[in-house]
Design a protein around this motif. Structure first.
Motif, PDB file in Angstrom:
ATOM      1  N   TYR A   1      29.197  44.925  34.721  1.00 61.36           N
ATOM      2  CA  TYR A   1      27.736  45.448  35.059  1.00 61.36           C
ATOM      3  C   TYR A   1      27.008  44.564  34.757  1.00 61.36           C
ATOM      4  O   TYR A   1      25.451  45.024  35.476  1.00 61.36           O
ATOM      5  CB  TYR A   1      27.946  46.869  34.370  1.00 61.36           C
ATOM      6  CG  TYR A   1      27.157  46.812  33.096  1.00 61.36           C
ATOM      7  CD1 TYR A   1      26.658  47.148  32.442  1.00 61.36           C
ATOM      8  CD2 TYR A   1      28.896  46.911  32.491  1.00 61.36           C
ATOM      9  CE1 TYR A   1      26.085  46.997  31.609  1.00 61.36           C
ATOM     10  CE2 TYR A   1      28.264  46.841  30.784  1.00 61.36           C
ATOM     11  CZ  TYR A   1      26.935  46.432  30.542  1.00 61.36           C
ATOM     12  OH  TYR A   1      26.754  46.752  29.162  1.00 61.36           O
TER      13      TYR A   1
ATOM     14  N   GLN B   1      42.675  46.960  40.522  1.00 61.31           N
ATOM     15  CA  GLN B   1      40.654  47.010  40.201  1.00 61.31           C
ATOM     16  C   GLN B   1      40.009  47.015  41.546  1.00 61.31           C
ATOM     17  O   GLN B   1      40.163  46.061  41.409  1.00 61.31           O
ATOM     18  CB  GLN B   1      40.789  46.521  39.132  1.00 61.31           C
ATOM     19  CG  GLN B   1      41.270  47.270  38.058  1.00 61.31           C
ATOM     20  CD  GLN B   1      41.235  46.783  35.882  1.00 61.31           C
ATOM     21  OE1 GLN B   1      41.514  45.065  36.201  1.00 61.31           O
ATOM     22  NE2 GLN B   1      39.891  46.391  35.575  1.00 61.31           N
ATOM     23  N   ALA B   2      39.392  48.379  41.746  1.00 60.91           N
ATOM     24  CA  ALA B   2      38.113  48.164  42.438  1.00 60.91           C
ATOM     25  C   ALA B   2      37.143  47.458  42.643  1.00 60.91           C
ATOM     26  O   ALA B   2      36.683  47.085  41.234  1.00 60.91           O
ATOM     27  CB  ALA B   2      37.264  49.227  42.785  1.00 60.91           C
ATOM     28  N   GLN B   3      36.451  47.230  43.023  1.00 65.45           N
ATOM     29  CA  GLN B   3      35.610  45.879  43.379  1.00 65.45           C
ATOM     30  C   GLN B   3      34.341  46.043  44.015  1.00 65.45           C
ATOM     31  O   GLN B   3      34.441  46.963  45.034  1.00 65.45           O
ATOM     32  CB  GLN B   3      36.109  44.519  42.958  1.00 65.45           C
ATOM     33  CG  GLN B   3      36.449  44.108  44.785  1.00 65.45           C
ATOM     34  CD  GLN B   3      36.884  42.111  44.867  1.00 65.45           C
ATOM     35  OE1 GLN B   3      37.166  41.995  43.847  1.00 65.45           O
ATOM     36  NE2 GLN B   3      37.021  42.106  45.364  1.00 65.45           N
TER      37      GLN B   3
ATOM     38  N   GLU C   1      33.565  43.800  39.254  1.00 65.69           N
ATOM     39  CA  GLU C   1      34.697  44.622  39.180  1.00 65.69           C
ATOM     40  C   GLU C   1      34.476  46.253  38.745  1.00 65.69           C
ATOM     41  O   GLU C   1      33.512  46.202  37.808  1.00 65.69           O
ATOM     42  CB  GLU C   1      35.349  44.079  38.573  1.00 65.69           C
ATOM     43  CG  GLU C   1      36.988  44.469  38.661  1.00 65.69           C
ATOM     44  CD  GLU C   1      37.512  43.150  38.103  1.00 65.69           C
ATOM     45  OE1 GLU C   1      39.104  43.005  38.476  1.00 65.69           O
ATOM     46  OE2 GLU C   1      37.620  42.936  36.525  1.00 65.69           O
ATOM     47  N   GLY C   2      35.778  47.286  38.826  1.00 59.89           N
ATOM     48  CA  GLY C   2      35.351  48.901  38.087  1.00 59.89           C
ATOM     49  C   GLY C   2      35.753  48.664  36.837  1.00 59.89           C
ATOM     50  O   GLY C   2      37.105  47.373  36.661  1.00 59.89           O
ATOM     51  N   ASN C   3      35.522  49.627  35.998  1.00 59.32           N
ATOM     52  CA  ASN C   3      36.116  49.575  35.013  1.00 59.32           C
ATOM     53  C   ASN C   3      36.937  50.574  34.472  1.00 59.32           C
ATOM     54  O   ASN C   3      38.621  50.575  33.489  1.00 59.32           O
ATOM     55  CB  ASN C   3      35.146  50.242  33.788  1.00 59.32           C
ATOM     56  CG  ASN C   3      35.160  49.946  32.180  1.00 59.32           C
ATOM     57  OD1 ASN C   3      35.579  48.635  32.215  1.00 59.32           O
ATOM     58  ND2 ASN C   3      34.441  50.823  30.986  1.00 59.32           N
ATOM     59  N   LYS C   4      37.760  51.515  35.552  1.00 58.84           N
ATOM     60  CA  LYS C   4      38.883  51.930  35.531  1.00 58.84           C
ATOM     61  C   LYS C   4      40.165  50.938  35.436  1.00 58.84           C
ATOM     62  O   LYS C   4      40.420  50.354  36.602  1.00 58.84           O
ATOM     63  CB  LYS C   4      38.959  53.331  36.465  1.00 58.84           C
ATOM     64  CG  LYS C   4      39.828  54.577  36.193  1.00 58.84           C
ATOM     65  CD  LYS C   4      39.660  55.587  37.299  1.00 58.84           C
ATOM     66  CE  LYS C   4      40.180  56.841  36.590  1.00 58.84           C
ATOM     67  NZ  LYS C   4      40.568  57.589  37.440  1.00 58.84           N
TER      68      LYS C   4
END
Length: 445
Positions: free
Chosen positions: A4, A78-80, A184-187
């Motif tokens: 982030y 993982q989403a981005q 990049e997503g954290n989940k």
């Protein structure tokens, strides 16, 4: 991918490199990153203000990450998000001495000189005490470099941007774009246990090397303790230099074997290795028998393997020449040597935060992507994926910060550039865990 802090890191890096040049061209000039206002309030009396006024999805990376979830919403990966950042640079100073115009010229020259934000520039920014709040930024690990480009903006578009800044007098301005910033997503998502056996396989059909496999099986992982079998055609080269008329058959075999070992090498990445057994259609390479100075060049992940036949010198001053085969890729997997739980904290409700120190048998490069997979040994197992902490030097010890992990026993795998460490299977027929994965294991809690 980057976390982030990526957007703020791009802004800070842009500010730092512009500051280093304009203070030479216009003494006393400074760079700010605030909302444009009247000169002398928050913006500098003499200097440049960098204002991020818009961020939009990057079209190419938006299409690249369309399928990150299954139809029911579960994460596949993982989403981005890929973003384009739009900056408005305003210039302030003594109009009589044309300071705003001189600052504009100095800034444009800097962007022309440094159009790409390199990992070195990012490290200099995050290591600067002024930007201590960016110490955890991972922008330097981004697969695509951020590029700074001047924006095509006519007077109408420029006036629309300034009209958003209510009651702010116009100042000489220049717009630029930073593309693309990947966040990049954290989940994290779970990952199933690996498949140990398949019913069929395919191999590339090439005129020289046709297959690279482990000695224990075609679909088995290749480790530093493995013996590699290389299959193909004409792997031993031309052996006409040894004549049957001059030697017995046994003496000829020994002479040919020694001659081949002297002039045939196997190149894997940057390492050049000596095979142990050579024939026309098969070469055997014992990785476990390699000297330490050769093993240190090996890296986990996809490796390129090539056979080199050196050409004997006829004259002492001739350069060394070699005939190379086609290049065949294979995956070299790491092996977990040690796992240690550090700084364990109980978050209550049976969940924990900690750091896992993992030692592997291969050196991990600073730019390699390292993931850890945890699979709980339970009837209703939990699974987690964590990213390794960034490294400033090559090492075989990696730290993984983990968080919100349910207490229990977990099977541990490490993936380096796509190459996963193997799990041990219980083969004891009298064991209650026969044909199950049993190690390596770490206890959380």
């Amino acid at each position: 991918m980057s976390n982030y802090l990526a957007i703020a890191t791009v802004t800070a890096t842009l500010r730092r490199i512009i500051q280093s040049t304009i203070q030479v061209d216009v003494p006393g000039a400074r760079v700010t990153t605030v909302r444009p206002e009247t000169s002398g309030s928050k913006t500098p009396e003499v200097g440049v203000n960098i204002f991020l006024y818009q961020a939009t999805p990057n079209p190419a990376w938006r299409n690249h990450d369309l399928r990150s979830r299954r139809p029911k919403g579960e994460l596949i990966k993982q989403a981005q998000a890929g973003l384009d950042l739009y900056y408005l640079m305003s210039f302030y100073g003594n109009e009589v001495e044309l300071e705003p115009q001189r600052l504009l010229g100095s800034t444009v020259r800097t962007i022309v000189d440094y159009p790409i934000i390199t990992p070195e520039m990012i490290r200099e920014t995050v290591n600067n005490p002024t930007y201590s709040y960016l110490a955890d930024s991972t922008l330097e690990q981004q697969v695509e470099r951020v590029v700074i480009l001047p924006s095509m903006m006519d007077i109408e578009e420029l006036s629309k941007v300034w009209s958003v800044l209510f009651q702010t007098p116009y100042a000489l301005s220049f717009a630029c774009q930073a593309s693309a910033v990947l966040i990049e997503g954290n989940k994290t998502s779970g990952r199933a246990l690996p498949v140990r056996r398949v019913e069929f396989y395919t191999t590339p059909n090439q005129p020289q090397i046709t297959q690279v496999a482990s000695e224990v099986g075609t679909n088995q992982p290749i480790l530093t303790s493995s013996n590699i079998i290389i299959r193909g055609q004409y792997l031993d080269g031309d052996n006409d230099s040894v004549s049957l008329r001059e030697t017995s058959r046994q003496t000829m075999r020994e002479s040919v074997s020694q001659a081949l070992r002297d002039r045939i090498q196997i190149r894997i990445g940057d390492a050049k290795l000596i095979p142990s057994k050579i024939s026309e259609n098969e070469i055997r390479l014992e990785l476990s028998a390699l000297p330490t100075e050769q093993v240190r060049y090996l890296r986990a992940g996809v490796q390129s393997l090539q056979i080199l036949h050196t050409i004997p010198k006829r004259l002492r001053f001739e350069p060394e020449l070699a005939i190379g085969s086609n290049v065949m890729p294979f995956v070299l997997c790491p092996t977990l040597m040690e796992i240690e739980v550090q700084e364990l904290e109980d978050n209550r409700d049976g969940f924990y935060t900690a750091k896992l120190r993992v030692e592997v048998d291969l050196i991990v490069g600073t730019g390699q992507r390292v993931l850890m997979f945890l699979n709980e040994r339970a009837s209703n197992p939990a699974s987690y994926i964590f990213i390794a902490k960034s490294r400033s030097e090559e090492t075989n010890e990696v730290i993984f910060p983990i968080y919100e992990v349910k207490g229990g026993q977990y099977l541990v795998r490490v993936q380096i550039d796509g190459a996963e460490s193997p799990l041990e299977v219980d083969t004891n027929p009298d064991s209650n865990t026969l044909e199950q994965y049993v190690s390596p294991i770490v206890l959380i809690g």
